[in-house]
Design an enzyme around this catalytic site. Sequence first.
Site, PDB file in Angstrom:
ATOM      1  N   GLU A   1      35.268  42.766  33.440  1.00 15.51           N
ATOM      2  CA  GLU A   1      34.508  42.070  34.488  1.00 15.51           C
ATOM      3  C   GLU A   1      35.395  41.666  35.654  1.00 15.51           C
ATOM      4  O   GLU A   1      34.919  41.098  36.629  1.00 15.51           O
ATOM      5  CB  GLU A   1      33.780  40.856  33.891  1.00 15.51           C
ATOM      6  CG  GLU A   1      34.611  39.614  33.611  1.00 15.51           C
ATOM      7  CD  GLU A   1      35.510  39.723  32.398  1.00 15.51           C
ATOM      8  OE1 GLU A   1      35.678  40.817  31.832  1.00 15.51           O
ATOM      9  OE2 GLU A   1      36.099  38.679  32.026  1.00 15.51           O
TER      10      GLU A   1
ATOM     11  N   CYS B   1      37.764  40.186  25.234  1.00 18.47           N
ATOM     12  CA  CYS B   1      38.952  39.365  24.992  1.00 18.47           C
ATOM     13  C   CYS B   1      38.672  38.267  23.961  1.00 18.47           C
ATOM     14  O   CYS B   1      38.492  38.574  22.794  1.00 18.47           O
ATOM     15  CB  CYS B   1      39.489  38.850  26.315  1.00 18.47           C
ATOM     16  SG  CYS B   1      41.226  38.497  26.220  1.00 18.47           S
TER      17      CYS B   1
ATOM     18  N   HIS C   1      39.579  42.676  30.109  1.00 19.67           N
ATOM     19  CA  HIS C   1      38.478  42.061  30.864  1.00 19.67           C
ATOM     20  C   HIS C   1      37.861  43.105  31.788  1.00 19.67           C
ATOM     21  O   HIS C   1      38.375  43.328  32.883  1.00 19.67           O
ATOM     22  CB  HIS C   1      39.011  40.916  31.721  1.00 19.67           C
ATOM     23  CG  HIS C   1      39.371  39.700  30.942  1.00 19.67           C
ATOM     24  ND1 HIS C   1      38.546  38.615  30.815  1.00 19.67           N
ATOM     25  CD2 HIS C   1      40.473  39.413  30.236  1.00 19.67           C
ATOM     26  CE1 HIS C   1      39.130  37.696  30.071  1.00 19.67           C
ATOM     27  NE2 HIS C   1      40.303  38.157  29.705  1.00 19.67           N
TER      28      HIS C   1
HETATM   29  N1  GLN Z   1      44.397  34.388  24.165  1.00 19.06           N
HETATM   30  C1  GLN Z   1      43.001  34.086  24.109  1.00 19.06           C
HETATM   31  C2  GLN Z   1      42.548  33.770  22.685  1.00 19.06           C
HETATM   32  O1  GLN Z   1      43.308  33.892  21.793  1.00 19.06           O
HETATM   33  C3  GLN Z   1      42.188  35.220  24.654  1.00 19.06           C
HETATM   34  C4  GLN Z   1      42.533  35.431  26.112  1.00 19.06           C
HETATM   35  C5  GLN Z   1      41.404  35.903  26.964  1.00 19.06           C
HETATM   36  O2  GLN Z   1      40.218  35.831  26.614  1.00 19.06           O
HETATM   37  N2  GLN Z   1      41.758  36.351  28.132  1.00 19.06           N
HETATM   38  O3  GLN Z   1      41.451  33.400  22.485  1.00 19.06           O
END
Ligand code: GLN
Length: 196
Positions: free
Chosen positions: A171, A79, A169
């Site tokens: 995890e 992410c 994610h």
């Molecule tokens: N929206 C976050 C970003 O732009 C990422 C979201 C996440 O890691 N769950 O960094």
Amino acid sequence: MVTGILSLQGAFEEHEKVLDELEEPWFEIRNAMDLDREMDGLILPGGESTVQGKLLNDLGMMNTLRERIQSGLPVLGTCAGAILLAEKIYGDSTRHLGTLPAVIRRNAYGRQLGSFSARGDFGEIKDMPMEFIRAPYFEEVYGGTEILSVIGGKTVAVRYGNQIATSFHPELTGDNRVHKYFLESFRLRTPDRVKL
Ligand code: GLN
């Protein structure tokens, strides 16, 4: 073999739990001194990429990490971690580590789909549960970056040599197969370990 987990902000503890379940050693990377420790693999957790990027710069860690990844350190970015890795962020001139040949779009699913779960394939791994939280997706990959997962027509996991990045994610689902794939791909873990 030991994995460093970037622990400046975000969901790093969840990755620690997964590695504990897999009985694999890890340590937290909280400052530049931690980068001097022996490290065979690196995990960049989810969270807020702008905050993580700023902290990496402020703490003088960005260039060292970039060099380590470019010299082949295996890395799993999830992410926000994937956003740190991408060479380009869609509609934004910011570049963090910028080691992964791909264009990533932040908060790509809009408000309606802020968070959702899905199931899909991840490379050879079938029917993986995936948790998306204000997730990005890959708008474009190039330069040899390989696509590992596509959900609803959008690329959500990729690999470029030693770098694996997921929009979701892995995890948070209780399914450890992405972590196993990461560790086993780079021989940080022996596949199907025989317990004596
Ligand atoms: N929206 C976050 C970003 O732009 C990422 C979201 C996440 O890691 N769950 O960094």
